[in-house]
Design a protein around this motif. Sequence first.
Motif, PDB file in Angstrom:
ATOM      1  N   ILE A   1       0.849  -1.197   0.000  1.00 18.82           N
ATOM      2  CA  ILE A   1       0.000   0.000   0.000  1.00 18.82           C
ATOM      3  C   ILE A   1       0.883   1.245   0.000  1.00 18.82           C
ATOM      4  O   ILE A   1       1.811   1.346   0.810  1.00 18.82           O
ATOM      5  N   GLY A   2       0.612   2.137  -0.919  1.00 18.37           N
ATOM      6  CA  GLY A   2       1.375   3.384  -0.982  1.00 18.37           C
ATOM      7  C   GLY A   2       2.660   3.267  -1.786  1.00 18.37           C
ATOM      8  O   GLY A   2       3.327   4.273  -2.027  1.00 18.37           O
ATOM      9  N   VAL A   3       3.027   2.057  -2.203  1.00 20.72           N
ATOM     10  CA  VAL A   3       4.236   1.893  -3.024  1.00 20.72           C
ATOM     11  C   VAL A   3       3.898   2.386  -4.436  1.00 20.72           C
ATOM     12  O   VAL A   3       2.864   2.004  -4.997  1.00 20.72           O
ATOM     13  N   PRO A   4       4.749   3.243  -5.033  1.00 26.63           N
ATOM     14  CA  PRO A   4       4.442   3.744  -6.373  1.00 26.63           C
ATOM     15  C   PRO A   4       4.200   2.586  -7.350  1.00 26.63           C
ATOM     16  O   PRO A   4       4.913   1.588  -7.320  1.00 26.63           O
ATOM     17  N   MET A   5       3.204   2.749  -8.162  1.00 22.75           N
ATOM     18  CA  MET A   5       2.833   1.787  -9.205  1.00 22.75           C
ATOM     19  C   MET A   5       2.123   0.528  -8.683  1.00 22.75           C
ATOM     20  O   MET A   5       1.774  -0.346  -9.476  1.00 22.75           O
ATOM     21  N   ALA A   6       1.905   0.423  -7.382  1.00 16.04           N
ATOM     22  CA  ALA A   6       1.227  -0.775  -6.881  1.00 16.04           C
ATOM     23  C   ALA A   6      -0.164  -0.956  -7.502  1.00 16.04           C
ATOM     24  O   ALA A   6      -0.522  -2.079  -7.887  1.00 16.04           O
ATOM     25  N   PRO A   7      -0.958   0.133  -7.676  1.00 20.85           N
ATOM     26  CA  PRO A   7      -2.257  -0.080  -8.335  1.00 20.85           C
ATOM     27  C   PRO A   7      -2.093  -0.608  -9.767  1.00 20.85           C
ATOM     28  O   PRO A   7      -2.898  -1.414 -10.239  1.00 20.85           O
ATOM     29  N   TYR A   8      -1.041  -0.164 -10.433  1.00 18.07           N
ATOM     30  CA  TYR A   8      -0.770  -0.633 -11.808  1.00 18.07           C
ATOM     31  C   TYR A   8      -0.497  -2.147 -11.788  1.00 18.07           C
ATOM     32  O   TYR A   8      -1.019  -2.891 -12.612  1.00 18.07           O
ATOM     33  N   LEU A   9       0.288  -2.591 -10.819  1.00 18.57           N
ATOM     34  CA  LEU A   9       0.633  -4.019 -10.746  1.00 18.57           C
ATOM     35  C   LEU A   9      -0.615  -4.882 -10.564  1.00 18.57           C
ATOM     36  O   LEU A   9      -0.816  -5.868 -11.269  1.00 18.57           O
ATOM     37  N   TYR A  10      -1.443  -4.494  -9.586  1.00 18.46           N
ATOM     38  CA  TYR A  10      -2.630  -5.316  -9.327  1.00 18.46           C
ATOM     39  C   TYR A  10      -3.621  -5.239 -10.493  1.00 18.46           C
ATOM     40  O   TYR A  10      -4.364  -6.186 -10.753  1.00 18.46           O
ATOM     41  N   THR A  11      -3.620  -4.091 -11.203  1.00 18.47           N
ATOM     42  CA  THR A  11      -4.510  -3.972 -12.363  1.00 18.47           C
ATOM     43  C   THR A  11      -4.022  -4.880 -13.497  1.00 18.47           C
ATOM     44  O   THR A  11      -4.812  -5.642 -14.064  1.00 18.47           O
ATOM     45  N   MET A  12      -2.727  -4.821 -13.797  1.00 21.62           N
ATOM     46  CA  MET A  12      -2.195  -5.684 -14.858  1.00 21.62           C
ATOM     47  C   MET A  12      -2.373  -7.157 -14.502  1.00 21.62           C
ATOM     48  O   MET A  12      -2.580  -8.011 -15.354  1.00 21.62           O
ATOM     49  N   SER A  13      -2.302  -7.439 -13.213  1.00 27.09           N
ATOM     50  CA  SER A  13      -2.485  -8.802 -12.752  1.00 27.09           C
ATOM     51  C   SER A  13      -3.909  -9.292 -13.051  1.00 27.09           C
ATOM     52  O   SER A  13      -4.109 -10.358 -13.633  1.00 27.09           O
ATOM     53  N   THR A  14      -4.885  -8.466 -12.657  1.00 33.69           N
ATOM     54  CA  THR A  14      -6.290  -8.847 -12.865  1.00 33.69           C
ATOM     55  C   THR A  14      -6.596  -8.969 -14.354  1.00 33.69           C
ATOM     56  O   THR A  14      -7.298  -9.881 -14.784  1.00 33.69           O
ATOM     57  N   MET A  15      -6.048  -8.020 -15.115  1.00 36.17           N
ATOM     58  CA  MET A  15      -6.390  -7.950 -16.535  1.00 36.17           C
ATOM     59  C   MET A  15      -5.552  -8.891 -17.391  1.00 36.17           C
ATOM     60  O   MET A  15      -5.851  -9.108 -18.554  1.00 36.17           O
ATOM     61  N   HIS A  16      -4.455  -9.439 -16.851  1.00 35.73           N
ATOM     62  CA  HIS A  16      -3.636 -10.332 -17.671  1.00 35.73           C
ATOM     63  C   HIS A  16      -2.984 -11.473 -16.863  1.00 35.73           C
ATOM     64  O   HIS A  16      -3.354 -12.634 -17.036  1.00 35.73           O
ATOM     65  N   CYS A  17      -2.011 -11.110 -16.001  1.00 34.16           N
ATOM     66  CA  CYS A  17      -1.126 -12.149 -15.441  1.00 34.16           C
ATOM     67  C   CYS A  17      -1.892 -13.213 -14.639  1.00 34.16           C
ATOM     68  O   CYS A  17      -1.681 -14.407 -14.814  1.00 34.16           O
ATOM     69  N   MET A  18      -2.767 -12.768 -13.742  1.00 33.20           N
ATOM     70  CA  MET A  18      -3.537 -13.733 -12.958  1.00 33.20           C
ATOM     71  C   MET A  18      -4.528 -14.473 -13.858  1.00 33.20           C
ATOM     72  O   MET A  18      -4.688 -15.691 -13.759  1.00 33.20           O
ATOM     73  N   SER A  19      -5.154 -13.713 -14.775  1.00 31.43           N
ATOM     74  CA  SER A  19      -6.235 -14.282 -15.590  1.00 31.43           C
ATOM     75  C   SER A  19      -5.743 -15.344 -16.563  1.00 31.43           C
ATOM     76  O   SER A  19      -6.443 -16.334 -16.794  1.00 31.43           O
ATOM     77  N   VAL A  20      -4.543 -15.148 -17.148  1.00 28.39           N
ATOM     78  CA  VAL A  20      -4.064 -16.170 -18.096  1.00 28.39           C
ATOM     79  C   VAL A  20      -3.742 -17.465 -17.357  1.00 28.39           C
ATOM     80  O   VAL A  20      -3.959 -18.559 -17.893  1.00 28.39           O
ATOM     81  N   SER A  21      -3.250 -17.345 -16.130  1.00 26.27           N
ATOM     82  CA  SER A  21      -2.970 -18.550 -15.344  1.00 26.27           C
ATOM     83  C   SER A  21      -4.283 -19.264 -14.980  1.00 26.27           C
ATOM     84  O   SER A  21      -4.427 -20.472 -15.159  1.00 26.27           O
TER      85      SER A  21
END
Length: 355
Positions: free
Chosen positions: A287-307
Amino acid sequence: MPEAEFDRAKAKAFTQLMVRHLEGAAVSVMLEIGRRVGLFEAMAEMGPATSEVIAETAGLNERYVREWLAAMVCGGIVEYTAAEHTYRLPREHAAGLTGSSTRNLTSMVEMFPLMNRVIPEVAQAFRTGGGVPYSAYQPDFTGLMDRRSRPRFDELLFSAYLGKPEGIIPRLEAGIRVADVGCGTGHCITLMARRFPKSTFVGYDISEEGIAGARAAARGLDNASFVVQDIAKLETRAPFDLITAFDAIHDQADPAGVLRRIRAALGRGGTFLMLDVCASSELADNIGVPMAPYLYTMSTMHCMSVSLAAGGPGLGTAWGHQVATRMLREAGFRDVQLLERVDPANSLYVARSGD
Ligand SMILES: C[S@@+](CC[C@H](N)C(=O)[O-])C[C@H]1O[C@@H](n2cnc3c(N)ncnc32)[C@H](O)[C@@H]1O
């Protein structure tokens, strides 16, 4: 229990936060347009100029350019002198929007249209489970990854990724057998094969486009080859001395199985270098780490979903240091060293087979 009183100050602060998010989202759309039509490159070359001059230089329609400029001015990207109706992209801003170095952040912006394209499929997966297969992101994904990774490899492959772990460069110079798993368009193999002619390199990827591009780029290099291969089924007779994986493990359908295969494919004294996203496995730490929302967003939209689409665990982009280190140990690596943030976004795991 009486309902807590409505905190007006908190509501106001939240509205302000929402406004900032909405502004950022709007600016990101315009950044992507600017990237696509070459407006940043055009403006980087000129001093203060009117919208007519900018449009003419870029070969674009003036009305569209003027509206885009207004968004860029209000978003703090471009500076405006009202008296002269001129616009200027400061050098310091141009450095973050143009060129082929890692300072150019527009390749991060380029992700959004691709992620937006799969919003219906991801939303559906929220209801039904499952995920979105890799194929849904093609043919764009391979090229996009290439544009994102290429500057990183050009700048950091030798100095950081191979240079920071002890003893790797001398072994590459002496001549060893190397594999890169999930190699994409194989740029890092091409770079290594040129620099270390006594070593031999093989790149594996499931993407036929990626491997075709890699073969074309490495034409003429006798010590580099590429194979269309699911690394979950990787089997090699002759063991490797070094295996690398750049941003290629956390989205696997069977990451534990892939790590075991990698461990099995290494010979005595072999090393696995895994570059992966710098994050804690604990949400609270991020929380509060720069770009953390970007990471979780890319995860939901790609990395987690492809797995998840392939029946995998969906580790997610921010699977993090604790989980990654544990999984490397469980795969049989004896010595696992974590080099945090070897670049602005990634950490490097140096896992030795220890035989
Ligand atoms: C995020 S990209 C990273 C590509 C490249 N290493 C880079 O840094 O640019 C992940 C790559 O892993 C590949 N990949 C995913 N699952 C794979 C699997 N099971 N076997 C082989 N390659 C896989 C994808 O096709 C993609 O090229």
